[in-house]
Design a protein around this motif. Structure first.
Motif, PDB file in Angstrom:
ATOM      1  N   MET A 113       0.860  -1.189   0.000  1.00 18.10           N
ATOM      2  CA  MET A 113       0.000   0.000   0.000  1.00 18.10           C
ATOM      3  C   MET A 113       0.892   1.233   0.000  1.00 18.10           C
ATOM      4  N   ASP A 114       0.458   2.261  -0.699  1.00 20.64           N
ATOM      5  CA  ASP A 114       1.146   3.548  -0.645  1.00 20.64           C
ATOM      6  C   ASP A 114       0.616   4.397   0.500  1.00 20.64           C
ATOM      7  N   THR A 115      -0.704   4.347   0.699  1.00 19.00           N
ATOM      8  CA  THR A 115      -1.369   5.150   1.722  1.00 19.00           C
ATOM      9  C   THR A 115      -2.296   4.259   2.529  1.00 19.00           C
ATOM     10  N   LEU A 116      -2.392   4.530   3.818  1.00 20.25           N
ATOM     11  CA  LEU A 116      -3.296   3.784   4.685  1.00 20.25           C
ATOM     12  C   LEU A 116      -4.310   4.755   5.274  1.00 20.25           C
ATOM     13  N   PHE A 117      -5.562   4.634   4.842  1.00 16.27           N
ATOM     14  CA  PHE A 117      -6.647   5.426   5.406  1.00 16.27           C
ATOM     15  C   PHE A 117      -7.117   4.763   6.697  1.00 16.27           C
ATOM     16  N   ILE A 118      -6.900   5.422   7.827  1.00 12.90           N
ATOM     17  CA  ILE A 118      -7.397   4.937   9.119  1.00 12.90           C
ATOM     18  C   ILE A 118      -8.746   5.603   9.344  1.00 12.90           C
ATOM     19  N   VAL A 119      -9.803   4.799   9.306  1.00  8.92           N
ATOM     20  CA  VAL A 119     -11.166   5.334   9.305  1.00  8.92           C
ATOM     21  C   VAL A 119     -11.784   5.212  10.694  1.00  8.92           C
ATOM     22  N   ASN A 120     -12.302   6.332  11.186  1.00  7.88           N
ATOM     23  CA  ASN A 120     -13.017   6.360  12.456  1.00  7.88           C
ATOM     24  C   ASN A 120     -14.245   7.245  12.266  1.00  7.88           C
ATOM     25  N   ALA A 121     -15.390   6.778  12.705  1.00 12.20           N
ATOM     26  CA  ALA A 121     -16.635   7.506  12.461  1.00 12.20           C
ATOM     27  C   ALA A 121     -16.903   8.534  13.555  1.00 12.20           C
ATOM     28  N   LEU A 122     -17.485   9.651  13.144  1.00 11.86           N
ATOM     29  CA  LEU A 122     -17.844  10.707  14.100  1.00 11.86           C
ATOM     30  C   LEU A 122     -19.230  10.460  14.668  1.00 11.86           C
ATOM     31  N   ASN A 123     -19.392   9.252  15.221  1.00 13.06           N
ATOM     32  CA  ASN A 123     -20.614   8.894  15.948  1.00 13.06           C
ATOM     33  C   ASN A 123     -20.169   8.222  17.243  1.00 13.06           C
ATOM     34  N   ALA A 189      -8.141  14.059  -2.960  1.00 11.67           N
ATOM     35  CA  ALA A 189      -7.565  14.006  -4.309  1.00 11.67           C
ATOM     36  C   ALA A 189      -6.051  13.770  -4.337  1.00 11.67           C
ATOM     37  N   PRO A 190      -5.248  14.393  -3.440  1.00  8.06           N
ATOM     38  CA  PRO A 190      -3.788  14.167  -3.504  1.00  8.06           C
ATOM     39  C   PRO A 190      -3.375  12.714  -3.319  1.00  8.06           C
ATOM     40  N   TYR A 191      -4.228  11.912  -2.678  1.00  9.03           N
ATOM     41  CA  TYR A 191      -3.878  10.516  -2.415  1.00  9.03           C
ATOM     42  C   TYR A 191      -4.424   9.566  -3.474  1.00  9.03           C
ATOM     43  N   LEU A 192      -5.376  10.030  -4.265  1.00  7.26           N
ATOM     44  CA  LEU A 192      -6.054   9.163  -5.233  1.00  7.26           C
ATOM     45  C   LEU A 192      -5.438   9.340  -6.612  1.00  7.26           C
ATOM     46  N   GLN A 193      -4.152   9.026  -6.697  1.00  6.92           N
ATOM     47  CA  GLN A 193      -3.400   9.222  -7.931  1.00  6.92           C
ATOM     48  C   GLN A 193      -3.272   7.912  -8.707  1.00  6.92           C
ATOM     49  N   PRO A 194      -3.181   7.971 -10.032  1.00  2.00           N
ATOM     50  CA  PRO A 194      -3.065   6.753 -10.850  1.00  2.00           C
ATOM     51  C   PRO A 194      -1.906   5.861 -10.399  1.00  2.00           C
ATOM     52  N   ARG A 196      -1.551   4.321  -7.624  1.00  2.00           N
ATOM     53  CA  ARG A 196      -1.350   4.290  -6.173  1.00  2.00           C
ATOM     54  C   ARG A 196      -2.349   3.337  -5.524  1.00  2.00           C
ATOM     55  N   THR A 197      -1.901   2.663  -4.477  1.00  2.00           N
ATOM     56  CA  THR A 197      -2.767   1.737  -3.742  1.00  2.00           C
ATOM     57  C   THR A 197      -3.069   2.311  -2.368  1.00  2.00           C
ATOM     58  N   ILE A 198      -4.355   2.418  -2.058  1.00  2.00           N
ATOM     59  CA  ILE A 198      -4.807   2.946  -0.769  1.00  2.00           C
ATOM     60  C   ILE A 198      -5.542   1.844  -0.025  1.00  2.00           C
ATOM     61  N   ALA A 199      -5.084   1.501   1.160  1.00  2.00           N
ATOM     62  CA  ALA A 199      -5.777   0.533   2.000  1.00  2.00           C
ATOM     63  C   ALA A 199      -6.672   1.278   2.981  1.00  2.00           C
ATOM     64  N   VAL A 200      -7.846   0.712   3.239  1.00  2.00           N
ATOM     65  CA  VAL A 200      -8.817   1.320   4.144  1.00  2.00           C
ATOM     66  C   VAL A 200      -8.995   0.376   5.323  1.00  2.00           C
TER      67      VAL A 200
END
Length: 358
Positions: A113-123, A189-194, A196-200
């Motif tokens: 992965m190039d980028t790791l999106f660490i997802v946490n909800a605002l609830n 947008a800066p992370y969603l480049q052709p 590139r692999t983003i893990a969620v």
């Protein structure tokens, strides 16, 4: 086909330099992982695959097996939509956690992965300490971490929550988004480049699959309901999977984790708590435990309010956990070596002459 999954000249060079290279072997990327099978993408299209017998024999641990995101060298079977995986190309990055079970063992959540999106909800799921745990694993992985605070439409204090997370994640981008209201897409947008692999990654119910559907403008993953009064939800994603999306980037969706069990993340721990580590450099004693010692810069920061007590507690807790994990790993390794030594001694002490009669 391969370019849609991130293949480039660097991977081509690694493939060309791989040992045992033969004309009937081709590169592929693991796009999904099941119990004993993989789905891979190759130039000939999607195939199902299994590792070879030699691969199984040589694999020393669970983490040696392919994971979603791995580039592999495979042999397609003539006339079939199947292939045999012979080896892996070297991983650039890998997110690892401690596998479930009583025996310490590492499990690769995703690779390359190039980028790791660490997802946490605002609830009701919002939890800064949980984000810190994911950041430890993220920094250890080698990928670039980004914190995504989803379901921003459900929160009346978005700016406050962003500030809280920024304080707990020095140097890490913190972005609030809402797929329902279509908020925050431009900030990604800066992370969603052709190429590139983003893990969620994140807990169940935080909106990982909704995020994937939103960014792909398609129903790629089935989304289940969630009780917003207690933020309890069911797992939507049941396995890890790669999705090439419009714009040329690739996203890796992962099942929600009730708790991320850390694995061998000393460097990641120091990076995630770099602010506290920097304070510790000013302590009078090099081996300061930040307890009752005189001249402790960390305790001074707690007293004057420049260091939050919650963050320091999280720092100590994860540090103890990693130290305990390291001790267990060493213990298992020692027992494994002793067992192997005994088996070797038994084999070398055996001689047919022991059973000869006069």
């Amino acid at each position: 086909m391969l370019e849609a999954y991130g293949w480039n000249t660097t991977w081509q060079q690694l493939f060309d330099a791989a040992p045992g290279h033969a004309g009937n072997l081709v590169p592929a990327r693991v796009t999904a992982q099941f119990t004993n099978q993989y789905r891979i993408a190759a130039d000939v299209g999607e195939l199902t695959a299994e590792v070879s017998g030699k691969f199984q024999f040589q694999a020393a641990s669970r983490s040696d097996y392919p994971a979603v995101g791995d580039w592999v060298i495979v042999q397609p079977l003539p006339g079939e939509r199947r292939a045999v995986i012979h080896s892996l190309l070297p991983r650039r990055t890998a997110m690892i956690r401690r596998a479930a079970g009583s025996v310490p063992e590492e499990q690769v959540i995703g690779a390359n992965m190039d980028t790791l999106f660490i997802v946490n909800a605002l609830n009701g799921d919002y939890n800064v300490s949980k984000i810190e745990r994911y950041l430890v694993a993220a920094w250890e992985s080698g990928a670039t971490p980004v914190v995504l605070l989803t379901k921003a439409d459900l929160c009346e204090e978005v700016d406050l929550r962003i500030a809280e997370v920024e304080a707990a994640a020095p140097g890490v981008p913190v972005l609030a988004v809402s797929a329902v209201q279509d908020w925050g897409r431009s900030a990604l947008a800066p992370y969603l480049q052709p190429g590139r692999t983003i893990a969620v990654t994140g807990s169940s119910g935080v909106g990982k699959s909704t995020l994937l559907n939103w960014l792909s403008a398609d129903e790629r993953q089935r989304v289940q309901g969630i009780r917003e009064d207690d933020a309890r939800g069911r797992h939507t994603t049941t396995h890890r999977e790669l999705f090439p999306l419009p714009g040329g980037f690739i996203m890796m969706d992962t099942p929600g984790m009730r708790e991320l069990q850390l694995w061998d993340s000393g460097d990641g721990w120091q990076e995630a708590f770099g602010d506290i580590e920097a304070l510790a450099e000013a302590c009078r004693f090099r081996d300061c435990k930040h307890g009752a010692e005189q001249g402790c810069a960390v305790k001074a920061a707690l007293r004057n309010g420049t260091l939050d007590e919650r963050r320091f507690t999280s720092y100590k807790k994860t540090g103890r956990e990693l130290a305990h994990q390291a001790r267990k790993e060493r213990s298992v390794s020692q027992r494994t070596r002793k067992s192997a030594d005994k088996r070797h001694a038994a084999r070398t002490s055996y001689s047919p002459k022991m059973f000869e009669t006069d």
